[in-house]
Design a protein around this motif. Structure first.
Motif, PDB file in Angstrom:
ATOM      1  N   GLU A  26       4.676  -5.134  45.032  1.00 57.21           N
ATOM      2  CA  GLU A  26       3.552  -6.035  44.739  1.00 57.21           C
ATOM      3  C   GLU A  26       2.962  -6.613  46.027  1.00 57.21           C
ATOM      4  O   GLU A  26       1.736  -6.617  46.226  1.00 57.21           O
ATOM      5  CB  GLU A  26       4.031  -7.162  43.828  1.00 57.21           C
ATOM      6  CG  GLU A  26       2.978  -8.223  43.529  1.00 57.21           C
ATOM      7  CD  GLU A  26       3.553  -9.427  42.802  1.00 57.21           C
ATOM      8  OE1 GLU A  26       2.926 -10.505  42.869  1.00 57.21           O
ATOM      9  OE2 GLU A  26       4.641  -9.291  42.190  1.00 57.21           O
ATOM     10  N   LEU A  27       3.843  -7.081  46.919  1.00 56.37           N
ATOM     11  CA  LEU A  27       3.370  -7.688  48.164  1.00 56.37           C
ATOM     12  C   LEU A  27       2.772  -6.641  49.107  1.00 56.37           C
ATOM     13  O   LEU A  27       1.822  -6.929  49.842  1.00 56.37           O
ATOM     14  CB  LEU A  27       4.515  -8.425  48.858  1.00 56.37           C
ATOM     15  CG  LEU A  27       5.043  -9.674  48.139  1.00 56.37           C
ATOM     16  CD1 LEU A  27       6.194 -10.288  48.904  1.00 56.37           C
ATOM     17  CD2 LEU A  27       3.935 -10.698  47.948  1.00 56.37           C
ATOM     18  N   ILE A  28       3.325  -5.436  49.077  1.00 54.55           N
ATOM     19  CA  ILE A  28       2.756  -4.354  49.897  1.00 54.55           C
ATOM     20  C   ILE A  28       1.358  -4.010  49.397  1.00 54.55           C
ATOM     21  O   ILE A  28       0.429  -3.811  50.191  1.00 54.55           O
ATOM     22  CB  ILE A  28       3.678  -3.117  49.877  1.00 54.55           C
ATOM     23  CG1 ILE A  28       4.973  -3.412  50.641  1.00 54.55           C
ATOM     24  CG2 ILE A  28       2.965  -1.909  50.481  1.00 54.55           C
ATOM     25  CD1 ILE A  28       6.022  -2.329  50.506  1.00 54.55           C
ATOM     26  N   ASN A  29       1.198  -3.935  48.071  1.00 52.37           N
ATOM     27  CA  ASN A  29      -0.118  -3.624  47.503  1.00 52.37           C
ATOM     28  C   ASN A  29      -1.139  -4.722  47.816  1.00 52.37           C
ATOM     29  O   ASN A  29      -2.331  -4.443  47.979  1.00 52.37           O
ATOM     30  CB  ASN A  29      -0.007  -3.429  45.989  1.00 52.37           C
ATOM     31  CG  ASN A  29       0.725  -2.145  45.626  1.00 52.37           C
ATOM     32  OD1 ASN A  29       0.762  -1.196  46.416  1.00 52.37           O
ATOM     33  ND2 ASN A  29       1.326  -2.103  44.448  1.00 52.37           N
ATOM     34  N   ARG A  30      -0.657  -5.954  47.900  1.00 56.16           N
ATOM     35  CA  ARG A  30      -1.552  -7.043  48.291  1.00 56.16           C
ATOM     36  C   ARG A  30      -1.918  -6.994  49.771  1.00 56.16           C
ATOM     37  O   ARG A  30      -2.867  -7.647  50.217  1.00 56.16           O
ATOM     38  CB  ARG A  30      -0.869  -8.396  48.032  1.00 56.16           C
ATOM     39  CG  ARG A  30      -0.825  -8.834  46.594  1.00 56.16           C
ATOM     40  CD  ARG A  30      -0.316 -10.276  46.580  1.00 56.16           C
ATOM     41  NE  ARG A  30       0.324 -10.616  45.333  1.00 56.16           N
ATOM     42  CZ  ARG A  30       1.072 -11.710  45.151  1.00 56.16           C
ATOM     43  NH1 ARG A  30       1.261 -12.537  46.173  1.00 56.16           N
ATOM     44  NH2 ARG A  30       1.611 -11.973  43.984  1.00 56.16           N
TER      45      ARG A  30
END
Length: 241
Positions: free
Chosen positions: A39-43
């Protein structure tokens, strides 16, 4: 063999998180940690948090370690310097990391300077202590042998004292690096908007336990990786040991 304990921890973790012993907010499943990372990588935020934390640790550690090696060498080589500096440094070493935060904020503001300074303080004391102890522990017979061959001053230090004390010095460097990672979290509590310490605090405030666990795991991985790299350098430099 080193993988046995982490695998066992994962198994116990998965069991406790699924058998009702803990709620999902108390102990998320290991898979949830992976999903939080994705999730944080995609953000586009995770790598930024990791990069800024690594940068702060690297700069702070280099400043603290170099200062620790310099002053530790002076104390280790000079009895007068040892009597002059050791009591004060020993007293300052006992000051908890968070006690420095208000003073650094008053002196330096809320930007990068107090964070890096706090990390440098954390790295300094282990390096200083071990370097000083390493030079003091050098066999006096080695020094006499060096002097008998005409070595004096800088030559005696570089050819006799420094090689003899190198294993202890590297131990101090590794302790200082570990301490730098410990002080990072305290440093990133100082008005930060980026970094793993900030991510820890933010995930606590938003009840995102999965991100909180992710931050802790990333700190452990980064700390171990940096120690491993210094260990490789130590083996290369101290091939004669």
């Amino acid at each position: 063999m080193g993988l046995v304990l982490p695998i066992l921890v994962l198994v116990i973790w998965q069991t406790l998180s699924t058998n009702g012993s803990f709620s999902p907010t108390q102990l998320p499943q290991p898979g949830d940690i992976v999903l939080a990372a994705v999730e944080l990588i995609n953000r586009g935020t995770l790598l930024g948090h990791v990069a800024i934390s690594a940068q702060r640790v690297l700069i702070g550690f280099l400043i603290g370690a170099l200062l620790g090696i310099f002053l530790g060498s002076i104390v280790g080589l000079s009895k007068i310097a040892g009597r002059l500096l050791y009591p004060t440094v020993g007293a300052l070493r006992a000051v908890p990391s968070l006690a420095w935060v208000p003073l650094l904020l008053i002196w330096m503001g809320i930007y990068e300077e107090p964070k890096i300074t706090l990390i440098a303080i954390g790295a300094f004391f282990p390096v200083f202590t071990t370097v000083a102890s390493g030079f003091k522990a050098v066999d006096r017979n080695l020094i006499e042998v060096g002097r008998s061959y005409g070595l004096r001053g800088a030559q005696l230090v570089t050819q006799i004292l420094l090689p003899a004390a190198s294993p202890t010095i590297f131990s101090g460097i590794r302790l200082g690096l570990a301490q730098a990672w410990l002080f990072l979290v305290a440093a990133e509590l100082i008005a930060s908007s980026k970094g793993l310490g900030f991510l820890l605090l933010d995930s606590q405030n938003t009840a995102r336990t999965d991100i909180l666990f992710l931050s802790i795991i990333l700190l452990a991985i980064l700390g171990k990786t940096s120690d491993w790299l210094v260990g490789l350098l130590e083996k290369r430099v101290l091939r004669w040991v």
